[in-house]
Design a protein around this motif. Structure first.
Motif, PDB file in Angstrom:
ATOM      1  N   MET A 143       0.831  -1.212   0.000  1.00 35.75           N
ATOM      2  CA  MET A 143       0.000   0.000   0.000  1.00 35.75           C
ATOM      3  C   MET A 143       0.858   1.253   0.000  1.00 35.75           C
ATOM      4  O   MET A 143       0.479   2.264  -0.567  1.00 35.75           O
ATOM      5  CB  MET A 143      -0.959   0.016   1.198  1.00 35.75           C
ATOM      6  CG  MET A 143      -2.148  -0.907   1.065  1.00 35.75           C
ATOM      7  SD  MET A 143      -3.043  -0.785  -0.496  1.00 35.75           S
ATOM      8  CE  MET A 143      -3.630   0.870  -0.413  1.00 35.75           C
ATOM      9  N   GLN A 175      -2.252  -4.362  10.451  1.00 35.15           N
ATOM     10  CA  GLN A 175      -0.999  -5.114  10.265  1.00 35.15           C
ATOM     11  C   GLN A 175       0.071  -4.049  10.010  1.00 35.15           C
ATOM     12  O   GLN A 175       0.583  -3.476  10.954  1.00 35.15           O
ATOM     13  CB  GLN A 175      -1.150  -6.141   9.153  1.00 35.15           C
ATOM     14  CG  GLN A 175      -2.035  -7.309   9.616  1.00 35.15           C
ATOM     15  CD  GLN A 175      -2.141  -8.429   8.632  1.00 35.15           C
ATOM     16  OE1 GLN A 175      -1.202  -8.784   7.946  1.00 35.15           O
ATOM     17  NE2 GLN A 175      -3.330  -9.020   8.554  1.00 35.15           N
ATOM     18  N   CYS A 176       0.344  -3.719   8.738  1.00 33.08           N
ATOM     19  CA  CYS A 176       1.321  -2.644   8.534  1.00 33.08           C
ATOM     20  C   CYS A 176       0.723  -1.299   8.933  1.00 33.08           C
ATOM     21  O   CYS A 176       1.442  -0.374   9.276  1.00 33.08           O
ATOM     22  CB  CYS A 176       1.817  -2.606   7.094  1.00 33.08           C
ATOM     23  SG  CYS A 176       0.728  -1.759   5.935  1.00 33.08           S
ATOM     24  N   GLY A 177      -0.595  -1.188   8.867  1.00 33.95           N
ATOM     25  CA  GLY A 177      -1.274   0.012   9.326  1.00 33.95           C
ATOM     26  C   GLY A 177      -1.413   1.117   8.301  1.00 33.95           C
ATOM     27  O   GLY A 177      -2.124   2.096   8.522  1.00 33.95           O
ATOM     28  N   TYR A 178      -0.769   0.961   7.168  1.00 26.44           N
ATOM     29  CA  TYR A 178      -0.698   2.065   6.205  1.00 26.44           C
ATOM     30  C   TYR A 178      -2.078   2.472   5.674  1.00 26.44           C
ATOM     31  O   TYR A 178      -2.328   3.655   5.462  1.00 26.44           O
ATOM     32  CB  TYR A 178       0.227   1.667   5.050  1.00 26.44           C
ATOM     33  CG  TYR A 178       0.635   2.822   4.167  1.00 26.44           C
ATOM     34  CD1 TYR A 178       1.642   3.700   4.565  1.00 26.44           C
ATOM     35  CD2 TYR A 178       0.030   3.040   2.932  1.00 26.44           C
ATOM     36  CE1 TYR A 178       2.032   4.762   3.760  1.00 26.44           C
ATOM     37  CE2 TYR A 178       0.412   4.096   2.118  1.00 26.44           C
ATOM     38  CZ  TYR A 178       1.409   4.960   2.535  1.00 26.44           C
ATOM     39  OH  TYR A 178       1.792   6.003   1.736  1.00 26.44           O
ATOM     40  N   CYS A 179      -2.946   1.502   5.452  1.00 26.85           N
ATOM     41  CA  CYS A 179      -4.266   1.825   4.887  1.00 26.85           C
ATOM     42  C   CYS A 179      -5.263   2.266   5.938  1.00 26.85           C
ATOM     43  O   CYS A 179      -6.363   2.686   5.614  1.00 26.85           O
ATOM     44  CB  CYS A 179      -4.849   0.597   4.187  1.00 26.85           C
ATOM     45  SG  CYS A 179      -5.387  -0.677   5.368  1.00 26.85           S
ATOM     46  N   GLN A 180      -4.900   2.114   7.225  1.00 29.72           N
ATOM     47  CA  GLN A 180      -5.936   2.177   8.263  1.00 29.72           C
ATOM     48  C   GLN A 180      -6.502   3.574   8.485  1.00 29.72           C
ATOM     49  O   GLN A 180      -7.673   3.711   8.827  1.00 29.72           O
ATOM     50  CB  GLN A 180      -5.437   1.565   9.578  1.00 29.72           C
ATOM     51  CG  GLN A 180      -5.049   0.081   9.470  1.00 29.72           C
ATOM     52  CD  GLN A 180      -6.190  -0.860   9.106  1.00 29.72           C
ATOM     53  OE1 GLN A 180      -7.360  -0.502   9.214  1.00 29.72           O
ATOM     54  NE2 GLN A 180      -5.853  -2.067   8.656  1.00 29.72           N
ATOM     55  N   CYS A 201      -6.847  -2.982   1.387  1.00 34.29           N
ATOM     56  CA  CYS A 201      -5.860  -3.302   2.413  1.00 34.29           C
ATOM     57  C   CYS A 201      -5.037  -4.461   1.878  1.00 34.29           C
ATOM     58  O   CYS A 201      -5.535  -5.576   1.778  1.00 34.29           O
ATOM     59  CB  CYS A 201      -6.522  -3.696   3.726  1.00 34.29           C
ATOM     60  SG  CYS A 201      -5.296  -4.252   4.930  1.00 34.29           S
ATOM     61  N   ARG A 202      -3.801  -4.201   1.495  1.00 34.17           N
ATOM     62  CA  ARG A 202      -2.981  -5.261   0.918  1.00 34.17           C
ATOM     63  C   ARG A 202      -2.576  -6.285   1.973  1.00 34.17           C
ATOM     64  O   ARG A 202      -2.269  -7.422   1.646  1.00 34.17           O
ATOM     65  CB  ARG A 202      -1.750  -4.643   0.252  1.00 34.17           C
ATOM     66  CG  ARG A 202      -0.894  -5.605  -0.532  1.00 34.17           C
ATOM     67  CD  ARG A 202      -1.665  -6.369  -1.591  1.00 34.17           C
ATOM     68  NE  ARG A 202      -0.802  -6.926  -2.618  1.00 34.17           N
ATOM     69  CZ  ARG A 202      -1.118  -7.992  -3.340  1.00 34.17           C
ATOM     70  NH1 ARG A 202      -2.278  -8.609  -3.156  1.00 34.17           N
ATOM     71  NH2 ARG A 202      -0.295  -8.427  -4.272  1.00 34.17           N
ATOM     72  N   CYS A 203      -2.537  -5.856   3.245  1.00 33.33           N
ATOM     73  CA  CYS A 203      -2.221  -6.813   4.310  1.00 33.33           C
ATOM     74  C   CYS A 203      -3.386  -7.765   4.562  1.00 33.33           C
ATOM     75  O   CYS A 203      -3.223  -8.759   5.254  1.00 33.33           O
ATOM     76  CB  CYS A 203      -1.869  -6.086   5.598  1.00 33.33           C
ATOM     77  SG  CYS A 203      -0.369  -5.111   5.480  1.00 33.33           S
ATOM     78  N   THR A 262      -6.633  -7.143   6.069  1.00 30.76           N
ATOM     79  CA  THR A 262      -7.279  -7.073   7.390  1.00 30.76           C
ATOM     80  C   THR A 262      -8.809  -6.985   7.288  1.00 30.76           C
ATOM     81  O   THR A 262      -9.466  -6.612   8.244  1.00 30.76           O
ATOM     82  CB  THR A 262      -6.766  -5.851   8.183  1.00 30.76           C
ATOM     83  OG1 THR A 262      -7.100  -4.655   7.462  1.00 30.76           O
ATOM     84  CG2 THR A 262      -5.256  -5.895   8.380  1.00 30.76           C
TER      85      THR A 262
HETATM   86  S1  FES Z   1      -2.820  -2.866   7.208  1.00 29.32           S
HETATM   87 FE1  FES Z   1      -1.295  -2.905   5.668  1.00 29.32          FE
HETATM   88  S2  FES Z   1      -2.370  -2.233   3.925  1.00 29.32           S
HETATM   89 FE2  FES Z   1      -3.911  -2.392   5.414  1.00 29.32          FE
END
Ligand code: FES
Ligand code: FES
Lengths: 734, 154
Positions: free
Chosen positions: A346, B97-102, B133-135, B137
């Motif tokens: 992302m 997870q990575c949090g970027y999209c949150q 969300c690529r992770c 979630t």
């Molecule tokens: S938590 Fe990583 S892209 Fe959504």
């Protein structure tokens, strides 16, 4: 470039380093750091500092890419330290404060490699705090108990906080041997624990590479040659000069292994928007060479032709499979294919570099910072010691940031200007210049006797190799054969023959989450299902009959301990939870697949239920995943990873593909590079085996069995896909 | 370069920006509000979602010249200290997870709940479909949405 990276070697080298590091480095450094002069602190190991304020800082060397190491790693330390989790502060370990290899993050290795080291660090600090308490109380260490950052005198029942022992403990000798807890006595490990930086994430305070700002920084985007090995003829930036904020253009030279850069022109501006606008009006002429007409369609034709011949690399041979196949009357010969795939993190690729004549500073996300730092130093002609690397959080890794092409580009741009530069890839740059998961084709042949006993198994994997990409044409270890395509084939067959052939293609390849294990497990777990069906046997029972009586063994070539019973167990767990043996509703079908994720020391299975709506049109009713990765450090993290891995693999099974026409990547955004969306997500459950085995890795284990379980369910419903994504064979899902 | 007055998180800001510069880059690069993320720039991911007068908007698609006097809310302004019910639900369910999209996910849910007090499953799906969300979630996002709906309708 001297530095070579091989996924398998990396794991072995890192293991060796991980095991020997600990006690040799244990030096008390109390009150040495400037900020610790006023307050007292004690750092018995580079990864752990205890302040007399009660704060316990764990410096996490492995990179946080969403997989949760910034929680699981401190949990292991805190467990042996008997620290109160509330006292734990987590920081990214500064690059350079650890041993080579300690920051490397890939192959689901972090917990697996560091487990012992982290436990010993925690236990050593605890022993020193206990010794300090015992001295204070004039008693013995054995008369002291620890819990929640406190020492208790078992006789007098007095208690004292760790914070009050810090200064005394720092003066003590570091014990040579410490006793580690029995896993049975773990109180924190095994307890679902929230991500240590969850609050920062939820409030927008977490700083990713793309958020970093450096004083005086300018911004850059690159216009790249659409063909990998193309050359720049000339460019004209006169129109760019009309764009407010535009500064200048510089060229970025192409490069070959280990990082393949497209030739490019960097457009530099004082903000990212201006850089993007100026790039639109930049005129560039490229020399695309003669290799500019190739396509993925043509590549798959070359794969198919190659697959009927002998593999270039013989990988594993047991008995005489070709002869057994020839002699048999019951046999099968089928082909499976899967496309190139992009990572699509992302957070798109980005990096900051500042370069002077003899020094360099870097900021950004890197999964293998040693490799990147050393290669960039060499590329710039600067001493390694003069490169300062600052590591950040990453908005997704999935193996993309094992490669550092974006960092090398930033460094090459920064070398030409006297300001720090932040390079950002827009989404089109990101999808069109990835380090793609190789396209692949597998010719699978098997034969069985009149009693249904498997006699021969042949696996010819034809693909575009990653090793040849990163290591150059002289690459060693070219075949990418883990995942049941080598001596790790988990089914017991007397005659086995596997091999690999590389077919070249002008596109950068790389490691994408679970790469070769995913790629090989699909044909293995589909073929076994096809054989069961041909023999009119129940597919789960057929698998179990080949796994359950097979004792654990060390795989011949790859030297991994493999226990087929643990595969059987996860298969049974997934089957039980999905209701495999219960009567099925009309038009409902199930598929299952299991595997051993060898180097992560983990076993995983998926069972999928579908409802057939029309021929080749279906709905996924439910997905159940089961995993056995030994001791589970953080069940919440494990489930999150298994959920995420399953979704990642569902995208691959159903919709994702990178196509190339005229040597150019066709896809350019998430509109056409399809990944799972929220509304497409079927119900998903994760189950895990309670185990006392040493912990394995988890980040990639949720992927390999999704596509085969889905294909097997569709086969049970009447039509078997052998090509991913399955939409290519006309399958539709709702 | 034109000057724009913006109301972000109940504070007044002045930005000197190209009229066509998307709000996303104004927030991130000029106002130092980096909680709003860049994921694609073409409305295909939802990472840049903010509230504009309580409506979730892809900030990569809104030019600064069109912001007018609208009230803009970003993840930094959703609550003072991370205690907005959506943030609490996200924490309870342990979504990132990575949090970027949150940030984008959360702001989109904030918009969802402004639009519907008790959204149906179809309304949730429709509004959340554009936030990637690529992770992966998604299962937890759905759970957290249900949890917050329950909480705010108690
Ligand atoms: S938590 Fe990583 S892209 Fe959504
Ligand atoms: S960055 Fe705006 S939708 Fe992706």
């Amino acid at each position: 470039m001297k530095t070579r990276f091989d996924r398998r070697n990396f794991i072995k080298i890192s293991s060796a380093a991980g095991g020997s590091l600990i006690l040799g480095m244990l030096l008390p450094t109390a009150c040495k750091e400037p900020e610790a002069v006023a307050t007292c602190s004690f750092q018995p190991h580079p990864i752990l500092k205890i302040d007399n304020t009660g704060k316990i800082t764990v410096y996490v060397a492995r990179q946080e890419i969403g997989q949760g190491v910034n929680t699981s790693i401190p949990m292991i330390v805190a467990e042996e330290l008997d620290a109160d989790w509330k006292n734990i502060a987590v920081e990214i370990a500064a690059y350079g404060t650890m041993q080579p290899g300690d920051h490397d993050t890939g192959g689901s290795q972090s917990v697996l490699l560091d487990y012992e080291k982290l436990r010993k660090a925690g236990a050593t600090a605890k022993a020193m705090l206990v010794n300090a308490a015992a001295a204070k109380w004039k008693t013995t260490a054995t008369a002291c108990a620890t819990e929640a950052s406190m020492v208790t005198n078992s006789n007098s029942k007095e208690t004292i906080a760790y914070s009050e022992l810090v200064c005394d403990a720092a003066k003590l000798a570091v014990p040579k041997d410490v006793t580690l807890k029995s896993p049975k006595n773990y109180t924190l490990i095994g307890k679902a624990t929230k991500k240590s930086n969850i609050k920062d994430i939820l409030t927008g305070k977490a700083i990713y590479g793309i958020d970093v700002k450096v004083p005086g920084m300018v911004y850059a985007v690159i216009e790249r040659c659409p063909v990998l090995k193309g050359k720049l003829v000339k460019f004209d930036d006169s129109a760019c000069k009309q764009v407010g904020g535009f500064i200048q253009c510089v060229t970025v030279a192409s490069s070959a292994a280990p990082m393949h850069l497209h030739a490019g022109v960097a457009v530099i501006a004082n903000n990212i928007w201006s850089a993007l606008q100026a790039r639109k009006v930049l005129k560039v002429e490229w020399d695309e060479g003669t290799e500019n007409t190739d396509s993925t369609e043509a590549l798959f034709t070359r794969f198919a032709a190659k697959s009927t011949g002998k593999p270039t690399y013989e990988v594993f041979k047991k008995g005489n499979a070709p002869a057994a196949q020839k002699a048999a009357t019951n046999k099968i010969d089928v082909t499976y294919t899967a496309p190139f795939l992009a990572h699509g993190t992302m957070e798109p690729m980005n990096f900051i570099a500042a370069v002077t004549k003899d020094s360099c500073e870097l900021w950004g996300g890197l999964q293998l910072p040693d490799w990147a730092t050393n290669t960039i130093a060499e590329d710039l002609g600067i001493k390694k010691e003069k490169v300062k690397t600052n590591l950040t959080l990453m908005g997704g890794g999935f193996g993309r940031r094992l490669h550092f092409d974006y960092a090398l580009e930033a460094a090459r741009i920064a070398k030409q200007i006297d300001k720090p530069v932040k390079l950002i890839w827009d989404r089109t740059d990101d999808i069109r210049n990835d380090t793609y998961r190789p396209a692949n084709l597998h010719r699978m042949q098997a034969a069985w006797d009149a009693d249904g006993k498997l006699q021969a198994w042949q696996h010819h994997h034809v693909a575009t190799s990653i090793a040849i990409m990163t290591d150059g044409p002289e690459a060693k270890n070219v075949p990418e054969m883990l995942g049941g395509a080598s001596s790790d084939l988990w089914y017991d067959v007397p005659n086995v023959h596997t091999g690999y052939s590389h077919v070249d293609f002008n596109l950068q390849r790389g490691w994408v989450r679970a790469v070769e294990i995913c790629v090989n497990t699909l044909p293995v777990e589909c073929l076994i299902d096809e054989i069961a069906t041909a023999q009119q046997k129940e597919p789960l029972a057929f698998r179990l009959s080949l796994l359950e009586n097979r004792p654990a063994y060390e795989t011949e070539i790859t030297k991994f301990r493999q226990d087929p019973n643990r595969i059987a167990n996860v298969l049974k767990l997934a089957a039980e939870k999905i209701g495999w043996s219960e009567p099925r509703k009309p038009n409902h079908f199930m598929g299952i697949a299991g595997h051993h994720f060898t180097f992560a020391k983990a076993y995983g299975a998926h069972a999928i239920e579908i409802e057939l709506i029309a021929p080749k049109k279906f709905r996924i009713v439910r997905i159940v995943a089961a995993v056995d990765c030994g001791i589970v450090i953080n069940p919440d993290g494990l489930k999150n990873q298994m959920e995420g891995g399953t979704v990642f693999a569902l995208s691959q099974a159903l919709m994702s593909e990178i196509n190339v026409e005229n040597n150019r990547v066709v896809e350019d955004s998430f509109f056409n590079y399809k990944i799972m969306h929220f509304n497409e997500m079927p119900p998903l459950e994760i189950h895990y085996v309670e185990s006392q085995e040493d912990p394995g890795g988890i980040g990639e284990v949720g992927l390999p069995t999704v596509a085969p379980a889905l294909c097997n369910a569709l086969a049970a419903a009447g039509s078997r896909p052998r090509t991913l994504p399955i939409k290519k064979e006309g399958f539709e899902w709702v | 370069m034109p000057q724009y007055k913006l109301t972000v998180n109940n504070k007044e800001f002045t930005a000197n920006a190209d009229a066509e510069m998307p709000l996303l880059w104004v927030l991130r690069d000029l106002l130092d509000l980096t909680g709003t993320k860049y994921g694609c720039g073409v409305a295909s991911c939802g990472a840049c979602t903010v509230l504009v007068d309580d409506v979730p908007v892809r900030s990569c698609q809104l030019q600064v010249q069109n912001c007018g006097s609208a009230k803009i809310t970003t993840i930094e302004g959703l609550s003072e200290d991370g205690t907005h019910p959506i943030q609490q639900a996200w924490e309870k369910v342990s979504v990132p997870q990575c949090g970027y999209c949150q940030a984008g996910q959360i702001m989109n849910v904030a918009g969802l709940l402004k639009k519907y007090k008790q959204p149906t499953e179809e309304q949730i799906n429709e509004m959340m479909a554009g936030n990637l969300c690529r992770c992966g979630t998604y299962t937890r996002i759905r759970e957290a949405i249900h949890s917050v709906i329950e909480e705010v309708n108690k």
